[in-house]
Design a protein around this motif. Structure first.
Motif, PDB file in Angstrom:
ATOM      1  N   GLY A   1      -4.344   1.490  -2.558  1.00 30.28           N
ATOM      2  CA  GLY A   1      -4.591   0.263  -2.014  1.00 30.28           C
ATOM      3  C   GLY A   1      -3.241  -0.551  -2.517  1.00 30.28           C
TER       4      GLY A   1
ATOM      5  N   LEU B   1      -8.993   2.798  -4.904  1.00 33.31           N
ATOM      6  CA  LEU B   1      -8.521   1.469  -4.467  1.00 33.31           C
ATOM      7  C   LEU B   1      -7.290   1.106  -5.256  1.00 33.31           C
ATOM      8  CD1 LEU B   1      -8.933  -1.495  -3.331  1.00 33.31           C
ATOM      9  CD2 LEU B   1     -10.317  -1.834  -5.297  1.00 33.31           C
TER      10      LEU B   1
ATOM     11  N   ASP C   1      -5.165  -5.691  -2.213  1.00 33.00           N
ATOM     12  CA  ASP C   1      -6.504  -5.314  -2.269  1.00 33.00           C
ATOM     13  C   ASP C   1      -7.241  -4.859  -3.572  1.00 33.00           C
ATOM     14  OD1 ASP C   1      -5.902  -5.158   0.639  1.00 33.00           O
ATOM     15  OD2 ASP C   1      -5.144  -3.078   0.688  1.00 33.00           O
ATOM     16  N   ALA C   2      -6.137  -4.603  -4.624  1.00 30.52           N
ATOM     17  CA  ALA C   2      -6.788  -4.159  -5.848  1.00 30.52           C
ATOM     18  C   ALA C   2      -7.522  -5.307  -6.458  1.00 30.52           C
ATOM     19  CB  ALA C   2      -5.847  -3.541  -6.781  1.00 30.52           C
TER      20      ALA C   2
ATOM     21  N   GLY D   1     -10.473  -6.218  -4.633  1.00 31.71           N
ATOM     22  CA  GLY D   1     -11.563  -5.264  -4.787  1.00 31.71           C
ATOM     23  C   GLY D   1     -12.413  -5.258  -6.264  1.00 31.71           C
TER      24      GLY D   1
ATOM     25  N   ARG E   1     -11.828   6.561   1.802  1.00 30.39           N
ATOM     26  CA  ARG E   1     -11.358   5.908   0.552  1.00 30.39           C
ATOM     27  C   ARG E   1     -10.031   5.779   0.404  1.00 30.39           C
ATOM     28  NH1 ARG E   1     -12.820  11.087  -0.915  1.00 30.39           N
ATOM     29  NH2 ARG E   1     -11.472  11.989  -2.585  1.00 30.39           N
TER      30      ARG E   1
ATOM     31  N   LEU F   1     -14.672   5.428  -5.598  1.00 33.94           N
ATOM     32  CA  LEU F   1     -13.955   4.501  -4.737  1.00 33.94           C
ATOM     33  C   LEU F   1     -12.855   3.568  -5.407  1.00 33.94           C
ATOM     34  CD1 LEU F   1     -17.288   3.701  -2.622  1.00 33.94           C
ATOM     35  CD2 LEU F   1     -15.271   5.300  -2.048  1.00 33.94           C
ATOM     36  N   VAL F   2     -13.341   3.142  -6.629  1.00 29.38           N
ATOM     37  CA  VAL F   2     -12.591   2.281  -7.303  1.00 29.38           C
ATOM     38  C   VAL F   2     -11.215   2.826  -7.760  1.00 29.38           C
ATOM     39  CG1 VAL F   2     -12.462   1.022  -9.619  1.00 29.38           C
ATOM     40  CG2 VAL F   2     -14.521   1.242  -8.455  1.00 29.38           C
TER      41      VAL F   2
ATOM     42  N   VAL G   1     -14.728  -0.125  -0.664  1.00 21.97           N
ATOM     43  CA  VAL G   1     -15.106  -0.452  -2.134  1.00 21.97           C
ATOM     44  C   VAL G   1     -15.982  -1.739  -1.536  1.00 21.97           C
ATOM     45  CG1 VAL G   1     -14.547  -2.053  -3.891  1.00 21.97           C
ATOM     46  CG2 VAL G   1     -13.348  -0.065  -3.322  1.00 21.97           C
TER      47      VAL G   1
ATOM     48  N   PRO H   1      -9.274   1.515   1.424  1.00 21.93           N
ATOM     49  CA  PRO H   1      -9.760   1.646   0.250  1.00 21.93           C
ATOM     50  C   PRO H   1     -10.667   0.075  -0.136  1.00 21.93           C
ATOM     51  CG  PRO H   1      -7.467   1.510  -0.262  1.00 21.93           C
ATOM     52  CD  PRO H   1      -7.721   1.697   1.218  1.00 21.93           C
ATOM     53  N   LEU H   2      -9.913  -0.941   0.200  1.00 19.52           N
ATOM     54  CA  LEU H   2     -10.674  -2.061  -0.015  1.00 19.52           C
ATOM     55  C   LEU H   2     -11.846  -2.047   0.900  1.00 19.52           C
ATOM     56  CD1 LEU H   2     -10.652  -4.926  -1.196  1.00 19.52           C
ATOM     57  CD2 LEU H   2      -9.315  -5.731   0.490  1.00 19.52           C
TER      58      LEU H   2
ATOM     59  N   ARG I   1       0.961  -1.135   0.084  1.00 22.39           N
ATOM     60  CA  ARG I   1       0.068   0.058  -0.090  1.00 22.39           C
ATOM     61  C   ARG I   1       0.865   1.268  -0.049  1.00 22.39           C
ATOM     62  NH1 ARG I   1      -4.753   0.321   4.453  1.00 22.39           N
ATOM     63  NH2 ARG I   1      -4.740   2.163   3.411  1.00 22.39           N
TER      64      ARG I   1
END
Length: 379
Positions: free
Chosen positions: A111, A107, A115-116, A119, A65, A103-104, A73, A69-70, A13
Motif C-alpha cells: 500500500g 498493507l 493507505d498505511a 489502515g 490483499r 492483511l496488515v 483491511v 490492501p487498504l 503504492r
C-alpha cells in the motif's frame, strides 16, 4: 519531524504488486476447513455458527490483499470491530482468524503511505474496541498490539528490501549501458577518424590522380554506413556526464585468452567456430565480457568442477555463446561476484537485440547461453 511524516504519507503504492495466484486459493482452501473444524471442536466459543460465518465471509479478502490492501483491511477489521457488538462472541477469538495478520503485513508491503496510515487507525480501533468490549483481557490486548506491530514491521522491512534490490539492479543495468555507450563511442570515433583521413588523402591526390579521389569516396561511404549502424545502436543506450575511461574494446577473438589450466580451479577450453571476423565491435565486446564474467563465476562458485567449456558459434544471422561447467548439481550460483554480474551482461545483450539465459544443467553443472544478431542493433 513534520517533513518526515509528509514523506511517509507521500510514499506511493508499489506498482508491481502481483495478482492473486494459486497460492492464495490454496491458502483459502486450507483455512476454510480449518475454521469449520475449529468451530465444531471448540466448546468455549459463545456462538460458533456466527463466528464461523464471519470468518468464512472474510477469507476472500486474502485474494485482494496485495492489489487492494487498504480496502481489504477496512472490510476485515471493520467487520471484526462491529462483530462483538452484534454477535454474542468475537469472531477474532477463533485461531483461524489469525489470517488478519496477513492483511496488515500486505498493507505495509504493497500500500501507499496514506493507505498505511489510514489502515493503522482501523487496526488500532479494532484492537482497542476488543479491549473495551471485554473480549480480551489486558495481557491479550498488549499481545494483540504486539502481533499487529510485528506484522506491520515485517511488511515494511520486506518492502524496503525489495526497493533496495530494485535500485541496485537498475544501477547495474545503467552502468552496463554506460559501458556499452563507451564502446560504441570508440567504434564510431574510429570510423569518423578513418573517413577524415581518407578525405584528406583524396583531396591531396585529386589534382594528379582523379581516380584516388573516387576511391577515397567509396571508402568514406563504407565507413559512413558502418558508423550509422553503430549510431542506431547508440540511441538505445543511456550515458552519464562523466569522462569516459579510454580502454581497448574487447573483441570476440580475445575469448581465446580465457583458455588454459591454472594452479587452482577447473581447466578452461575455448572453441570458436564460424565466420567471426566481421562482427561489429559492440557484438564482439559483449560476447567477450559475457564469457569472461561466466568463466569467473564458474571458477569461483562451481564446486568440484574440473572443466569449463566456452564455445562461440556464428552463422549468417546470429552468434551463439555457451559457457558450461561440470560442477556439482544443486549448488546455488550467484550472478557474478557482486551478485549482479550476469544481470549487467544480460542488459547489454538485451540492448543489442539478443537473449541471455543462465541455469543448472539436467545432470550437473551450470550453463550460460547468449544469442546475439550479427548486426548487433537493438530492437
Amino acid at each position: 519531524m513534520l517533513s518526515r511524516l509528509r514523506a511517509v504519507l507521500a510514499e506511493p503504492r508499489v506498482p508491481t504488486a502481483p495478482p492473486r495466484g494459486w497460492r492464495d486459493w490454496a491458502l483459502i482452501a486450507v483455512l476454510a476447513p480449518a475454521a469449520v473444524v475449529e468451530a465444531l471442536l471448540r466448546p468455549d466459543l459463545p456462538w460458533p455458527v456466527g463466528c464461523l460465518v464471519v470468518v468464512l465471509a472474510l477469507l476472500p479478502t486474502l485474494l485482494w490483499r496485495r492489489t487492494r490492501p487498504l480496502m481489504m483491511v477496512a472490510i476485515a477489521f471493520g467487520s471484526a470491530t462491529v462483530g462483538p457488538f452484534v454477535l454474542p462472541g468475537d469472531p477474532c477469538q477463533m485461531v483461524t482468524a489469525s489470517f488478519l495478520v496477513l492483511l496488515v503485513s500486505a498493507l505495509f508491503r504493497w500500500g501507499s503511505g496514506r493507505d498505511a496510515a489510514i489502515g493503522s487507525v482501523v487496526v488500532v480501533a479494532k484492537v482497542t474496541t476488543a479491549g473495551l468490549a471485554g473480549s480480551v483481557d489486558g495481557g491479550e490486548l498488549v499481545a494483540g498490539f504486539a502481533v499487529m506491530f510485528a506484522a506491520a514491521t515485517l511488511g515494511t522491512a520486506t518492502r524496503f528490501r525489495a526497493t533496495a534490490r530494485t535500485r541496485e539492479l537498475d544501477q547495474v543495468k545503467l552502468l552496463e549501458r554506460e559501458r556499452l555507450a563507451r564502446d560504441l563511442h570508440d567504434t564510431v570515433a574510429h570510423h569518423v577518424s578513418a573517413m577524415a583521413i581518407r578525405a584528406q588523402a583524396g583531396i591531396a591526390a585529386s589534382a594528379s590522380q582523379p581516380s584516388a579521389a573516387v576511391e577515397a569516396l567509396h571508402v568514406i561511404e563504407a565507413e559512413a554506413s558502418r558508423a550509422l549502424a553503430e549510431m542506431r545502436a547508440m540511441v538505445h543506450v543511456l550515458r552519464r556526464d562523466q569522462t569516459a575511461e579510454r580502454v581497448p574494446v574487447a573483441r570476440v577473438a580475445d575469448i581465446e585468452s580465457l583458455a588454459g589450466r591454472f594452479r587452482s580451479g577447473p581447466e578452461v577450453d575455448v572453441d570458436l567456430r564460424g565466420d567471426l571476423g566481421d562482427l561489429p565491435p559492440a557484438v564482439g565486446s559483449a560476447l567477450y565480457r559475457l564469457a569472461q564474467e561466466s568463466v569467473t563465476n564458474a571458477r569461483r562458485h562451481a564446486r568440484h568442477a574440473t572443466r569449463i567449456e566456452v564455445s562461440v558459434t556464428a552463422d549468417e544471422r546470429s552468434v551463439r555463446l555457451r559457457v558450461s561447467d561440470d560442477g556439482e548439481a544443486g549448488a546455488a550460483r550467484p550472478n557474478g561476484s557482486s551478485g549482479f554480474g550476469l544481470v549487467g551482461m544480460s542488459e547489454r545483450v538485451d540492448l543489442l537485440g539478443g537473449t541471455c539465459e543462465a541455469g543448472p544443467n539436467p545432470d550437473r553443472g551450470w550453463t550460460v547461453t547468449a544469442v546475439l544478431p550479427r548486426e548487433g542493433v537493438g530492437a
